[in-house]
Design an enzyme around this catalytic site. Structure first.
Site, PDB file in Angstrom:
ATOM      1  CE  LYS A  32      11.078   0.512  19.035  1.00  0.00           C
ATOM      2  NZ  LYS A  32      12.466   0.656  19.006  1.00  0.00           N
ATOM      3  CG  ASN A  33      12.576   3.522  16.566  1.00  0.00           C
ATOM      4  OD1 ASN A  33      12.658   2.992  17.673  1.00  0.00           O
ATOM      5  ND2 ASN A  33      12.613   2.824  15.439  1.00  0.00           N
TER       6      ASN A  33
ATOM      7  NE  ARG B 171      21.683  -0.792  18.630  1.00  0.00           N
ATOM      8  CZ  ARG B 171      22.941  -1.176  18.626  1.00  0.00           C
ATOM      9  NH1 ARG B 171      23.369  -2.066  19.482  1.00  0.00           N
ATOM     10  NH2 ARG B 171      23.783  -0.677  17.764  1.00  0.00           N
TER      11      ARG B 171
ATOM     12  CB  CYS C  91      15.590  -6.436  18.783  1.00  0.00           C
ATOM     13  SG  CYS C  91      13.971  -6.045  19.449  1.00  0.00           S
TER      14      CYS C  91
ATOM     15  NE  ARG D 241      20.629  -3.184  16.581  1.00  0.00           N
ATOM     16  CZ  ARG D 241      19.385  -2.918  16.952  1.00  0.00           C
ATOM     17  NH1 ARG D 241      18.697  -3.794  17.635  1.00  0.00           N
ATOM     18  NH2 ARG D 241      18.822  -1.764  16.642  1.00  0.00           N
ATOM     19  N   PRO D 242      27.047  -2.626  15.182  1.00  0.00           N
ATOM     20  CG  PRO D 242      28.181  -2.230  13.171  1.00  0.00           C
ATOM     21  CD  PRO D 242      27.062  -3.045  13.769  1.00  0.00           C
ATOM     22  CB  ILE D 243      27.719   2.171  18.178  1.00  0.00           C
ATOM     23  CG1 ILE D 243      28.635   1.706  19.308  1.00  0.00           C
ATOM     24  CG2 ILE D 243      26.343   1.594  18.378  1.00  0.00           C
ATOM     25  CD1 ILE D 243      28.248   2.347  20.648  1.00  0.00           C
ATOM     26  CG  ASP D 244      31.537   1.584  12.900  1.00  0.00           C
ATOM     27  OD1 ASP D 244      30.470   0.942  13.067  1.00  0.00           O
ATOM     28  OD2 ASP D 244      31.914   1.978  11.793  1.00  0.00           O
ATOM     29  CD  GLN D 245      30.326   5.077  10.316  1.00  0.00           C
ATOM     30  OE1 GLN D 245      30.452   6.214   9.858  1.00  0.00           O
ATOM     31  NE2 GLN D 245      31.266   4.150  10.183  1.00  0.00           N
TER      32      GLN D 245
ATOM     33  CG  ASP E 116      12.337  -1.021  12.168  1.00  0.00           C
ATOM     34  OD1 ASP E 116      13.189  -1.927  12.184  1.00  0.00           O
ATOM     35  OD2 ASP E 116      12.526   0.098  12.688  1.00  0.00           O
TER      36      ASP E 116
ATOM     37  CB  ILE F  61      18.839  -2.626   7.483  1.00  0.00           C
ATOM     38  CG1 ILE F  61      18.131  -1.828   6.384  1.00  0.00           C
ATOM     39  CG2 ILE F  61      19.360  -1.730   8.607  1.00  0.00           C
ATOM     40  CD1 ILE F  61      18.852  -0.642   5.819  1.00  0.00           C
TER      41      ILE F  61
ATOM     42  NE  ARG G  70      12.845  -3.739  23.583  1.00  0.00           N
ATOM     43  CZ  ARG G  70      14.007  -3.781  22.963  1.00  0.00           C
ATOM     44  NH1 ARG G  70      14.535  -4.940  22.683  1.00  0.00           N
ATOM     45  NH2 ARG G  70      14.627  -2.692  22.648  1.00  0.00           N
TER      46      ARG G  70
HETATM   47  N1  EPU Z   1      25.783   0.607  11.332  1.00  0.00           N
HETATM   48  C1  EPU Z   1      27.159   0.558  11.319  1.00  0.00           C
HETATM   49  N2  EPU Z   1      27.835   1.360  12.198  1.00  0.00           N
HETATM   50  C2  EPU Z   1      27.217   2.186  13.075  1.00  0.00           C
HETATM   51  C3  EPU Z   1      25.816   2.232  13.074  1.00  0.00           C
HETATM   52  C4  EPU Z   1      25.117   1.429  12.192  1.00  0.00           C
HETATM   53  O1  EPU Z   1      27.757  -0.174  10.544  1.00  0.00           O
HETATM   54  O2  EPU Z   1      27.903   2.885  13.833  1.00  0.00           O
HETATM   55  C5  EPU Z   1      25.019  -0.226  10.376  1.00  0.00           C
HETATM   56  C6  EPU Z   1      24.151  -1.253  11.097  1.00  0.00           C
HETATM   57  O3  EPU Z   1      24.858  -2.450  11.348  1.00  0.00           O
HETATM   58  C7  EPU Z   1      23.018  -1.454  10.106  1.00  0.00           C
HETATM   59  C8  EPU Z   1      22.873  -0.077   9.452  1.00  0.00           C
HETATM   60  O4  EPU Z   1      24.114   0.613   9.701  1.00  0.00           O
HETATM   61  O5  EPU Z   1      23.377  -2.367   9.120  1.00  0.00           O
HETATM   62  C9  EPU Z   1      21.731   0.772   9.963  1.00  0.00           C
HETATM   63  O6  EPU Z   1      21.781   0.862  11.380  1.00  0.00           O
HETATM   64  P1  EPU Z   1      21.169   2.115  12.162  1.00  0.00           P
HETATM   65  O7  EPU Z   1      22.254   2.739  12.930  1.00  0.00           O
HETATM   66  O8  EPU Z   1      20.402   2.947  11.201  1.00  0.00           O
HETATM   67  O9  EPU Z   1      20.174   1.408  13.163  1.00  0.00           O
HETATM   68  P2  EPU Z   1      19.888   1.780  14.655  1.00  0.00           P
HETATM   69  O10 EPU Z   1      19.992   3.243  14.874  1.00  0.00           O
HETATM   70  O11 EPU Z   1      20.647   0.888  15.575  1.00  0.00           O
HETATM   71  C10 EPU Z   1      17.354   2.255  14.278  1.00  0.00           C
HETATM   72  C11 EPU Z   1      16.071   1.756  14.875  1.00  0.00           C
HETATM   73  C12 EPU Z   1      15.820   0.324  14.439  1.00  0.00           C
HETATM   74  C13 EPU Z   1      15.776   0.279  12.911  1.00  0.00           C
HETATM   75  C14 EPU Z   1      17.065   0.883  12.318  1.00  0.00           C
HETATM   76  C15 EPU Z   1      17.026   0.989  10.809  1.00  0.00           C
HETATM   77  C16 EPU Z   1      15.956   2.960  16.940  1.00  0.00           C
HETATM   78  C17 EPU Z   1      16.040   2.947  18.423  1.00  0.00           C
HETATM   79  N3  EPU Z   1      16.171   1.814  16.322  1.00  0.00           N
HETATM   80  O12 EPU Z   1      18.358   1.375  14.773  1.00  0.00           O
HETATM   81  O13 EPU Z   1      14.546  -0.007  14.944  1.00  0.00           O
HETATM   82  O14 EPU Z   1      15.652  -1.051  12.480  1.00  0.00           O
HETATM   83  O15 EPU Z   1      17.248   2.201  12.854  1.00  0.00           O
HETATM   84  O16 EPU Z   1      15.951   1.754  10.388  1.00  0.00           O
HETATM   85  O17 EPU Z   1      15.664   3.989  16.344  1.00  0.00           O
HETATM   86  C18 EPU Z   1      12.868  -1.373  15.760  1.00  0.00           C
HETATM   87  O18 EPU Z   1      12.237  -0.332  16.027  1.00  0.00           O
HETATM   88  O19 EPU Z   1      12.353  -2.520  15.827  1.00  0.00           O
HETATM   89  C19 EPU Z   1      14.259  -1.263  15.379  1.00  0.00           C
HETATM   90  C20 EPU Z   1      15.096  -2.293  15.394  1.00  0.00           C
END
Ligand code: EPU
Length: 419
Positions: A22-23, A93, A117, A122-126, A306, A328, A398
């Site tokens: 999926k991811n 997401r 979910c 779930r910030p996206i600042d990075q 996960d 996480i 999903r």
């Molecule tokens: N984070 C920040 N800033 C950012 C991005 C992330 O502080 O800009 C923090 C998050 O708050 C978190 C950590 O960094 O504490 C890791 O977040 P990451 O960005 O790695 O997560 P994601 O990309 O939103 C993906 C998977 C998730 C999985 C996480 C961690 C997808 C679509 N989603 O999420 O999958 O839990 O990586 O491995 O790839 C799932 O499949 O059920 C799922 C939630």
């Protein structure tokens, strides 16, 4: 809304075929927008998140057609550089990948603030910081996030936190940028390597995916007429491995990559389970009591967040006390309240949960709180005494393809009922 009715007390035995990841799929589908041509993707999981992305790609002018249940052809030649429909992108997401892909191809992107979910903040600042380093301006307003650039110019980017999404998004934004982009402190999950492999197969120049540093030399264009097969789903495979342990069963998990599951296999062996590595499949069994163990979730190659709820089910019935530290997501222990309704003895506070093992779980009416919690609760219902009902199963749909059929083939008694 559908629900599952599950007759419990089942030892799961037999074979299961793992679907595409999926991811990886939710990133590679948006990545096809970078290609001024036709791409064929194989081993695409037939799940609701994938269907939503395909609808979004169509709304952006791509032609999407399924040639069989797992093969999709995307023609992005007539892409319209318009905003992705808000009501669609805010549903899930991974819509944030449209930002990187559209920024790369069209130099402008706007999506609804990504939903998905509920796992806490779930910030996206990075992601936005990275786009800005490449020369884009970004803004958030009225539930939308947008990014625009006259020109994207490769540059060094250092991530403050290891993020799967930010790593992939910056790969997407920089493959067509001018010059070289270096991404440091990146995530190393198998689906990141898969996205890089896909893009390289259509002409991108990405080196180092799977290590801490990724280097991208921008190219002028990516070529179409290519077929790519998506990597098997590490988390789906891990879910069935843990179902074998919790049910004291014996499952042959086919079409998986055992090395992607090393951190889980090590834990299963500590817990008293047996693992047989057969190259492209794994046999997992457990004949004895489950030993307690401690888990800390970490970015790959650490133990995946996960799979945390799914291993929690086995620890709830282990022969002693275990501790899980979730590093996480802040709200990933919501499933423990549901397991406690089945007689589990779990105390969760902040990032830590203490699992005092009980002999048996008993049937209850349960609510999935997110995708992985849903999968974990389904396993709990399969092993519990009595008949359970599981609600909110749209979360499970999903990310797991035909989950009830796969569990039924292993002996589970599950009925899907529309309410
Ligand atoms: N984070 C920040 N800033 C950012 C991005 C992330 O502080 O800009 C923090 C998050 O708050 C978190 C950590 O960094 O504490 C890791 O977040 P990451 O960005 O790695 O997560 P994601 O990309 O939103 C993906 C998977 C998730 C999985 C996480 C961690 C997808 C679509 N989603 O999420 O999958 O839990 O990586 O491995 O790839 C799932 O499949 O059920 C799922 C939630």
């Amino acid at each position: 809304m559908d629900k599952f009715i599950i007759e419990g007390n089942t030892k799961l035995c037999g074979e299961v075929e793992i679907s595409g990841a999926k991811n990886a799929a939710v990133a590679i589908l948006p990545a096809t927008l970078l290609i001024d041509g036709i791409t064929t993707l194989e081993n695409v999981p037939n799940i609701s998140d994938v269907k939503i992305i395909c609808n979004i790609l169509e709304a952006l002018g791509a032609k999407v057609s399924w040639t069989d249940e797992h093969t999709v052809v995307i023609d992005s030649r007539d892409l319209k550089c318009v905003n992705a429909p808000l009501e669609m992108t805010s549903k899930f997401r991974a819509s944030y990948y449209l930002l990187g892909a559209l920024l790369g191809r069209c130099h402008h992107a706007e999506v609804g603030i990504p939903g998905g979910c509920n796992l806490g903040a779930r910030p996206i600042d990075q992601h936005t910081k990275g786009f800005e380093v490449l020369g884009a301006t970004t803004s958030v307003s009225q539930g939308k996030i947008s990014a625009s650039a006259k020109k994207l110019i490769g540059a060094p980017i250092y991530f403050d936190v290891v993020s799967v999404g930010a790593t992939i998004n910056l790969i997407l934004a920089s493959v067509l940028a001018k010059g070289t982009t270096t991404l440091d402190n990146v995530a190393k999950e198998p689906h990141i390597v898969d996205v890089a492999n896909f893009l390289n197969s259509v002409g991108a120049e990405i080196r180092g995916a799977g290590t801490d540093t990724i280097k991208i030399n921008g190219v002028q264009s990516l070529s179409g007429n290519h077929t790519y097969s998506i990597v098997p789903d590490q988390i789906e495979a891990g879910t069935f491995m843990l179902a074998a342990v919790a049910s004291k069963g014996n499952i042959l998990i086919k079409n998986c990559i055992p090395e992607h599951l090393d951190s889980l296999s090590a834990k299963i062996i500590e817990m008293g389970g047996k693992i047989e590595d057969l190259g492209d499949s794994l046999r997992v069994s457990c004949n004895s009591k489950i030993n307690p163990t401690n888990i800390k979730t970490l970015p790959y190659p650490g133990f995946p967040t996960d799979l945390q709820p799914q291993i929690g089910v086995s620890l709830a019935i282990a022969n002693g006390t275990s501790i899980i530290n979730e590093s996480i997501w802040e709200s990933r222990f919501q499933y423990t309240d549901e397991l406690n309704k089945m007689g589990a003895q779990i105390t969760a506070q902040g990032k830590t949960a203490v699992f005092k093992g009980v002999k048996k779980l008993t049937a209850a009416h349960l609510y999935a709180t997110d995708l992985r919690a849903g999968a974990a609760l389904l396993i709990a219902c399969i092993i519990a005494d009595g008949q359970s009902e599981l609600y909110n199963i749209h979360y499970i749909d999903r990310g797991y393809e035909h989950i009830e059929d796969k569990f039924r083939k292993l002996g589970a008694k599950i009925k899907r009922v529309s309410e």
